[in-house]
Each structure stands twice: as C-alpha cells, then as structure tokens.
Design a protein around this motif. Structure first.
Motif, PDB file in Angstrom:
ATOM      1  N   LEU A   8      16.041 -14.190 -17.704  1.00 58.89           N
ATOM      2  CA  LEU A   8      17.209 -13.749 -18.459  1.00 58.89           C
ATOM      3  C   LEU A   8      18.114 -12.930 -17.536  1.00 58.89           C
ATOM      4  N   VAL A   9      19.255 -13.536 -17.167  1.00 62.38           N
ATOM      5  CA  VAL A   9      20.238 -12.883 -16.292  1.00 62.38           C
ATOM      6  C   VAL A   9      21.291 -12.236 -17.175  1.00 62.38           C
ATOM      7  N   HIS A  10      21.502 -10.959 -16.986  1.00 58.84           N
ATOM      8  CA  HIS A  10      22.364 -10.164 -17.860  1.00 58.84           C
ATOM      9  C   HIS A  10      23.843 -10.438 -17.585  1.00 58.84           C
ATOM     10  N   GLY A  11      24.655 -10.361 -18.614  1.00 60.76           N
ATOM     11  CA  GLY A  11      26.099 -10.481 -18.449  1.00 60.76           C
ATOM     12  C   GLY A  11      26.663  -9.280 -17.714  1.00 60.76           C
ATOM     13  N   GLU A  12      27.844  -9.442 -17.126  1.00 58.01           N
ATOM     14  CA  GLU A  12      28.469  -8.352 -16.366  1.00 58.01           C
ATOM     15  C   GLU A  12      29.230  -7.419 -17.314  1.00 58.01           C
ATOM     16  N   VAL A  13      28.481  -6.794 -18.198  1.00 63.07           N
ATOM     17  CA  VAL A  13      29.084  -5.956 -19.245  1.00 63.07           C
ATOM     18  C   VAL A  13      29.032  -4.466 -18.908  1.00 63.07           C
ATOM     19  N   ILE A  14      28.390  -4.114 -17.795  1.00 66.18           N
ATOM     20  CA  ILE A  14      28.182  -2.711 -17.458  1.00 66.18           C
ATOM     21  C   ILE A  14      29.228  -2.271 -16.431  1.00 66.18           C
ATOM     22  N   LYS A  15      29.946  -1.200 -16.744  1.00 66.53           N
ATOM     23  CA  LYS A  15      30.971  -0.685 -15.833  1.00 66.53           C
ATOM     24  C   LYS A  15      30.319   0.035 -14.654  1.00 66.53           C
ATOM     25  N   SER A  16      31.025   0.055 -13.533  1.00 65.67           N
ATOM     26  CA  SER A  16      30.582   0.839 -12.385  1.00 65.67           C
ATOM     27  C   SER A  16      31.783   1.578 -11.811  1.00 65.67           C
ATOM     28  N   GLN A  17      31.527   2.469 -10.864  1.00 58.62           N
ATOM     29  CA  GLN A  17      32.622   3.250 -10.290  1.00 58.62           C
ATOM     30  C   GLN A  17      33.463   2.450  -9.312  1.00 58.62           C
ATOM     31  N   TYR A  18      32.964   1.253  -8.927  1.00 61.50           N
ATOM     32  CA  TYR A  18      33.679   0.472  -7.925  1.00 61.50           C
ATOM     33  C   TYR A  18      34.382  -0.764  -8.487  1.00 61.50           C
ATOM     34  N   VAL A  19      33.831  -1.359  -9.539  1.00 56.26           N
ATOM     35  CA  VAL A  19      34.449  -2.557 -10.130  1.00 56.26           C
ATOM     36  C   VAL A  19      34.396  -2.442 -11.651  1.00 56.26           C
ATOM     37  N   PRO A  20      35.392  -2.992 -12.334  1.00 56.51           N
ATOM     38  CA  PRO A  20      35.358  -2.980 -13.793  1.00 56.51           C
ATOM     39  C   PRO A  20      34.356  -3.992 -14.321  1.00 56.51           C
ATOM     40  N   ALA A  21      33.977  -3.830 -15.560  1.00 55.18           N
ATOM     41  CA  ALA A  21      33.086  -4.803 -16.206  1.00 55.18           C
ATOM     42  C   ALA A  21      33.823  -6.125 -16.403  1.00 55.18           C
ATOM     43  N   ARG A  22      33.063  -7.186 -16.450  1.00 61.41           N
ATOM     44  CA  ARG A  22      33.579  -8.510 -16.782  1.00 61.41           C
ATOM     45  C   ARG A  22      32.717  -9.028 -17.942  1.00 61.41           C
ATOM     46  N   PRO A  23      32.972  -8.551 -19.165  1.00 59.25           N
ATOM     47  CA  PRO A  23      32.060  -8.803 -20.285  1.00 59.25           C
ATOM     48  C   PRO A  23      32.084 -10.233 -20.820  1.00 59.25           C
ATOM     49  N   PHE A  24      32.716 -11.126 -20.097  1.00 56.33           N
ATOM     50  CA  PHE A  24      32.720 -12.553 -20.447  1.00 56.33           C
ATOM     51  C   PHE A  24      31.962 -13.371 -19.416  1.00 56.33           C
ATOM     52  N   ARG A  25      31.352 -12.708 -18.434  1.00 52.73           N
ATOM     53  CA  ARG A  25      30.829 -13.400 -17.237  1.00 52.73           C
ATOM     54  C   ARG A  25      29.335 -13.188 -17.042  1.00 52.73           C
ATOM     55  N   VAL A  26      28.676 -14.275 -16.577  1.00 60.46           N
ATOM     56  CA  VAL A  26      27.318 -14.176 -16.032  1.00 60.46           C
ATOM     57  C   VAL A  26      27.371 -14.705 -14.611  1.00 60.46           C
ATOM     58  N   ASN A  27      26.948 -13.869 -13.670  1.00 60.52           N
ATOM     59  CA  ASN A  27      26.838 -14.279 -12.272  1.00 60.52           C
ATOM     60  C   ASN A  27      25.536 -15.070 -12.160  1.00 60.52           C
ATOM     61  N   ALA A  28      25.650 -16.412 -12.135  1.00 54.01           N
ATOM     62  CA  ALA A  28      24.507 -17.274 -12.423  1.00 54.01           C
ATOM     63  C   ALA A  28      23.752 -17.776 -11.203  1.00 54.01           C
ATOM     64  N   GLY A  29      24.330 -17.658 -10.003  1.00 59.33           N
ATOM     65  CA  GLY A  29      23.610 -18.095  -8.820  1.00 59.33           C
ATOM     66  C   GLY A  29      24.056 -19.446  -8.293  1.00 59.33           C
TER      67      GLY A  29
END
Length: 337
Positions: free
Chosen positions: A201-222
């Motif tokens: 289970l690969v998590h969606g990019e829903v978590i904000k960080s100090q360097y990049v904004p969240a992308r809550p529509f995206r999964v970095n799938a490989g």
C-alpha cells in the motif's frame, strides 16, 4: 476436459469413437449450432465465434460470464488468444471450447496456460482422435483440482503487515506519478508491487512538508514494470495505464473505492528496492522513488517515508496465492522473482 466430434460439415455417423463426450452439428443431436447460437437439448447454452481479428476476439470476450459455453474457431493467431480467454473464463461460469484442425495443436491447447480448455472439438479423423486420446488421458492424470479464484473486486480487502527484509538501491528508471481526478484522503493509497502475490500500500502525496506542497491527487507509483490494482479487481502494469482508467484506492483499514486517472507524469528518477516476505514465504519487492515525499503505509494510522524505512519495519500489503495473466487472477503455478 471434454472432446466433441465436429459434424458441422460432415454427416453424423451411428457410432463414434469412445474418446468423444459429445458432438457439435448443425441442428442435430448433442450440441446444436444454429447460426452462432449453441443449443443443447433445445436449450440455448452458448455462442459460437470465429475469431479473425481483434474485433471478433472482443466479441468473444464480451460473452464470458453470460453463456455456459463459448465455442471459438480461429483463422490466424490461436495460442495467445486461447490463453487470454482461459484466464478470463476462470471462475466466470463460462466454459471454453475450441475447434482444432491439426493433430499437433491438440496437446498445446489441452494444456494452454497449464489449465487447458474445457472442450476440444475435432473432426472424426484418426490422427486427431489419437491426439485427443493422449491429451485427455494426460489431463486426467496431471491436472490438479484447484479452488475457485476469488475476485478482488469488493468493498474491502484484507491487508497484512509484512516485515521488510532488505532495502537497497534500485538504480535509475522511469518513475510514474498517477494523478487522479479526485482527492486522496489521509491513510489512502494504491496497491502496487513487482509481484502479484503481494502488493504494498503506497500512500498518496497528501502530507505537507516544509520543502514541497502536498499533491493530494497523486500517488508516486514507481517504475513501468510494477503491478497496480485496478477498480475491477484486475491488475495492470503501470506502463499500460491511460488517462480515464479507473483505479482502486485502498485505505489503511482495507476499505476500497474507485478513482479515475486524470494523467500520468513520467520522469527519470532514482529508485529504492524494498523487499519483504508474505504469508506464502515468497520474497516480494517494490521499486519506489528515493524521495522523502514517497511513503508506504506501515499499519493503521502509520505512514513512513521510504527514506526513513529500516529492515524490520512493517509494510502493509495485500497477499494473494494466485498468479496473473493479462491482469486476471488464475490458479496456475507462475513464479515471479
């Protein structure tokens, strides 16, 4: 496996060889063919399709699950379409019969995709009869009884915590981001992996960080070779995905829902190869981009960046004892290493 005697173009005879379980004729005894409709004892039980190209092949596929018997003949390619149809017919309620004209083809079709077809249909010629006798006897001796394949398409899936056994460099390759037309919730992601026996289970990019904004529509799938579980319970290679495809989103509790792919973003990126063992003592792995924003689900409410993973950590995955053929679950002895 049954063997049918093909009387469509030859007159029926009083006695047929004992290898035959039934007959196929035009408006006669046994299985009767009227146009493309197959009947048995006056009841419609199937459809006959002559496969000449992709259009007629798809016409045959459309009948799977709707008829008891799908009877096919071929003018060109044979073995690959037969394997595909066997995979799609499994656990669908539809049995597959194939018209065979060459003795040398009988054994290959009887054991296509290990399982073989449900019926071989041949003319009452000596060499064809002999080939069918041998294939039928071999099927009775060698083919194990297998449990019905369970469809993955349901509202929830069983997720198990695996234990990570190794983390190593995965080189550089094409990394696919799957961007959806809907938003991903915290704890949700996609089931992805290098082996169909265990998808992580690969998590969606829903978590904000100090360097990049969240992308809550995206999964970095490989990378392109990885499997991903689709909304219909089948898998696709990531390289096969298209905008408009429906994919399955899974929560850390196993709840699933359908989402639509809006686009795919493909770039060269470095990978980590993360391995774990599943319930069947098979080593499985996933390649994911080496980046802090790429995260796996380690348990309910627990998400870890791939750059923070360590051997012994948990990884939430969905295990299956079945292999895959063109995305369909099939009970064959395929091995992916």
């Amino acid at each position: 496996m049954q063997v049918w005697c093909d009387f469509r173009t030859t007159p029926p005879v009083q006695e047929i060889d004992p290898v035959f379980d039934s007959t196929l004729s035009k408006n006669g005894e046994g299985y009767s063919l009227n146009g493309n409709v197959v009947s048995y004892k006056g009841e419609v039980v199937g459809e006959f399709v002559c496969i000449q190209n992709s259009e007629s092949y798809n016409q045959a596929r459309a009948k799977i699950g709707l008829v008891t018997w799908l009877i096919v003949d071929f003018t060109d390619w044979k073995m690959i379409p037969i394997e595909n149809l066997i995979a799609e017919c499994e656990d669908s309620g539809t049995m597959l019969g194939v018209v065979v004209t060459m003795p040398a083809e009988v054994n290959g079709i009887a054991f296509a995709l290990e399982k073989g077809v449900d019926a071989i249909i041949v003319k009452p010629e000596d060499l064809l009869i002999e080939a069918c006798m041998i294939a039928k006897a071999s099927r009775m001796e060698n083919q194990p009884v297998s449990e019905a394949v369970k469809d993955e398409k349901k509202d929830s899936l069983d997720l198990i915590e695996g234990t990570i056994t190794s983390i190593e460099s995965g080189g550089v390759g094409e990394r696919y981001c799957i961007d959806l037309t809907s938003l991903i919730s915290n704890g949700e992601g996609m089931l992805i992996g290098s082996s169909s026996s265990s998808l992580a289970l690969v998590h969606g990019e829903v978590i904000k960080s100090q360097y990049v904004p969240a992308r809550p529509f995206r999964v970095n799938a490989g990378p392109p070779h990885s499997y991903v579980l689709m909304a219909d319970g089948k898998t696709k290679y990531i390289a096969e995905l298209l905008s408009g495809d429906e994919i399955m989103l899974i929560s850390d509790s196993g709840q699933s829902r359908t989402a639509t792919i809006g686009r795919l973003k493909i770039e060269k990126r470095p990978f980590l190869r993360i391995s774990w063992e599943n319930d069947y003592q098979i080593s499985n792995s996933i390649y994911l981009q080496q980046a802090e924003t790429v995260r796996i689900v380690a348990g309910v409410g627990k998400v870890i960046s791939v750059t923070d993973l360590a051997i012994g950590d948990s990884i939430l995955c969905h295990n299956s004892q079945y292999a895959r053929h063109i995305g369909n679950q099939v009970s064959i002895s395929a091995k992916e290493v």
